[in-house]
Design an enzyme around this catalytic site. Sequence first.
Site, PDB file in Angstrom:
ATOM      1  CB  VAL A  30      -0.942   0.016   1.224  1.00  0.00           C
ATOM      2  CG1 VAL A  30      -1.849   1.248   1.171  1.00  0.00           C
ATOM      3  CG2 VAL A  30      -1.779  -1.254   1.284  1.00  0.00           C
TER       4      VAL A  30
ATOM      5  CG  ASP B 223      -7.083 -10.411   7.688  1.00  0.00           C
ATOM      6  OD1 ASP B 223      -6.783 -10.982   8.758  1.00  0.00           O
ATOM      7  OD2 ASP B 223      -6.254  -9.839   6.964  1.00  0.00           O
TER       8      ASP B 223
END
Length: 382
Positions: free
Chosen positions: A29, A138
Amino acid sequence: MIERLDTDTIVDGRYRIERRLGSGGMADVYLALDEQLGRKVALKLLYRRFAEDPEFVERFRREASAAAGLQHQHVVSVYDRGEWEGTYYIAMEYLEGHSLKALISQHAPLEPDIAIDYAIQILRAARFAHRRGVIHRDLKPHNVIVDDEGVLTVTDFGIARAGASDMTQTGSIMGTAQYLSPEQAQGHAVSQQSDLYSIGIVLYEMLAGRVPFDGDSAVAIALKQVGEAPVPPSAYNAAVTPALEQVVLRALQKDPAARYPDADSFIAALEAAAVADPGPRTDATMMVPPGGAWLAEDVAPPTYGHAPPPVEDDGPGRRWWWFALLALVVVGALIAALLLLRKDQVTVPNVVGGDLATAQATLERDGFSVDTVSPRPSGRGR
């Protein structure tokens, strides 16, 4: 091809890379500038080694599709997705702030009211997703951003499951071991209760300053998720009330059916715990039997010592003797005081042990003035 991008790299002719923010199980990211709209974005690029795997590509695309439909205060917004130089990217809202994991690492254990507030915000994001058929799978503090005003935003729907589609292989384990539900650890089907379990782990970590299950390997941790009962969080933080502890331990039940049925009921339980009178702590809230089969409403509170026996009514006969004895004591005291004040010695008749009427008559006969004082009623019914 290089795995990580350099500063000022232009992705897809639009996104200029400024710096790397972090990485996950499938992607890096980056903070990037959208040069078309002049705004900062979080650009998520699938690792190139996964770009050739159709399953990973499909999961990555599904993330974008699922997240793009989740427009909510506590869910990160997805702006764009595309393909670039043999890999795939997603452009998301860039959030100022810190991860909840960093906050926990620096400040845990958190005050219960703060932990409750944070957990409710995460649950609101999960509720919104669940109502649209999306399961995160998650949820962990690494995927939650906290801004300066205490507003939380859930990110990374990277392995989210939309509807009935399940792209994971049979028996595979996806997610982070410390926050994994027992059914995920065993490769079983997941449901919204799996997300609620993960949120329960996050809540536990906020309150206790540690996760309930840890180990040297993901497999060791997964085995504990399946077979071990958590140590109650109050063992690490005395500020955790029995009501709040009950909420945490129910969320961490091994059987999904024993957990909260949905995010709404979890939120309601937390709100009730926030205003509940803490009361005395009992063994029912401090101990968890082996296997984790724990529900506070199924455990009777312990008895400390023995209650005193009930006071029985003495009956009218026994009360009369007590009244007579008290009256004689008062009479004796008056006589003693009178003798001390008189100059001449006077022999006082012995009336001790007799009944009240006889004692009074004897004293008056010998020239003594007698006053009787009746005790006040005891207040019990006759």
